[in-house]
Design a protein around this motif. Structure first.
Motif, short mmCIF file in Angstrom:
data_model
loop_
_atom_site.label_atom_id
_atom_site.label_comp_id
_atom_site.label_asym_id
_atom_site.label_seq_id
_atom_site.Cartn_x
_atom_site.Cartn_y
_atom_site.Cartn_z
N GLN A 143 0.88 -1.17 0.00
CA GLN A 143 0.00 0.00 0.00
C GLN A 143 0.92 1.22 0.00
OE1 GLN A 143 -2.32 0.87 3.59
NE2 GLN A 143 -4.13 1.07 2.32
N GLU A 154 -1.10 6.17 -2.00
CA GLU A 154 -2.34 5.66 -1.44
C GLU A 154 -2.50 6.15 0.00
OE1 GLU A 154 -2.10 1.54 -4.06
OE2 GLU A 154 -1.70 1.48 -1.92
N THR A 159 2.41 -1.50 4.76
CA THR A 159 1.61 -0.30 4.95
C THR A 159 2.25 0.60 5.99
OG1 THR A 159 -0.54 0.58 5.67
CG2 THR A 159 0.12 -1.53 6.61
#
Length: 328
Positions: free
Chosen positions: A276, A280, A316
């Motif tokens: 990710q 984003e 992430t």
């Protein structure tokens, strides 16, 4: 003919939070999350990244603290991106035993031992003065085969520093095979390779390039990163990497490529990771800051969508935050 309404009422299984939780088809676990971190040489204090609220370029001390916090929260892994003080055309800092990335890897291992899987991003873009992922020819193109030699040397340096896993991200042909041969020859047969097998030439990398100080000084990376229009090509890249010895494959970015994650996960029998990426992260944080989205719900929804698509590992920038939330 199957029964329908009013005999069938699908809402019956959605009546309470406990019931929804019991029948949930997809679940996130802290151990499936990997925290990307940036370590910058020569700074006295952590440096905020303007396009990534809450993310910093770490000092060695602040990185040790961040690693300890991630391990305590139950995060599964941490991936290191180094920003050296000096860059050159060869990316010499990438495989320097005293380079900032190698020092950071050793620091994390000293701080948390095996409490986190320490991944080393393996590329040259953070280390070269031109910002490209490999050795640039006089004509301005990235030379694939001479770049493989640099990747092989860098992999050995990262493994010696204590990396549990190396993650080649340059999208050079043959990179996994060259790295596997180098690691095996240096006695690191048990160090796995997480290949960035389907890394697309995406518009969502902008904030990362600020964080890693690795934007190309000229041209772009479309000659080696994948065309966003192509899906079958991703399966071919994955197949090639697995044949060369990849132990895990990665799709990058995640949200615009959920279909690719699904197709790869349905095809392979190794763990599938998805990144990710910074863009984003940044767009969600910006929308939340403007009051346009519920930040916490949007974070969990996006991560769940990546997991539902088939990713078994998710990189992430919210890894520690989300791990704490999941454990709570």
């Amino acid at each position: 003919m199957s029964a329908g309404f009013p005999e069938v009422r699908a809402r019956r299984l959605r009546g309470t939070a406990a019931l929804r939780s019991m029948v949930a088809e997809t679940a996130l676990r802290p151990a499936e999350l990997v925290l990307p971190v940036f370590i910058k040489e020569g700074i006295a204090d952590p440096q905020p990244i303007s396009s990534m609220p809450g993310v910093v370029q770490h000092t060695r001390d602040s990185l040790r603290k961040a690693a300890a916090e991630a391990a305590e929260a139950g995060v599964g892994g941490i991936i290191v991106f180094g920003v050296p003080a000096d860059k050159d055309a060869q990316g010499s800092a990438a495989d320097d035993p005293e380079g900032i990335s190698q020092l950071a890897i050793a620091d994390i291992r000293a701080e948390v031992g095996d409490g986190l899987v320490v991944l080393a991003d393996l590329c040259l873009c953070e280390y070269t003065d031109h910002g490209h992922c490999g050795i640039v020819t006089p004509g301005g193109s990235v030379d694939n085969d001479s770049t493989l030699e640099r990747y092989a040397s860098t992999a050995i340096a990262q493994a010696r520093a204590g990396a549990h896993m190396v993650a080649p991200s340059g999208m050079m042909d043959g990179q996994v095979g060259a790295i596997r041969k180098a690691l095996d020859g240096a006695g690191f047969r048990d160090v796995p390779i997480c290949a960035y097998s389907a890394k697309y030439a995406s518009a969502f990398y902008g904030p990362f390039r600020e964080a890693a100080e690795g934007a190309p000084r000229f041209g772009d990376r479309a000659t080696h990163q994948q065309d966003p229009a192509n899906a079958r090509e991703a399966l071919r890249e994955v197949e090639l990497d697995l044949a060369e010895g990849a132990d895990m494959v990665m799709i990058k970015p995640a949200l615009s490529y959920l279909d690719i994650i699904r197709r790869v996960a349905d095809t392979v029998r190794v763990p599938v990771a998805a990144y990710q990426v910074s863009g984003e992260f940044a767009m969600l944080e910006a929308a939340a800051a403007n009051g346009w989205l519920d930040r916490d719900k949007a974070i969990m929804e996006t991560l769940t969508s990546i997991r539902r698509a088939g990713a078994s590992v998710i990189l992430t920038y919210w890894a520690t935050e989300v791990a704490r939330r999941l454990r709570a």
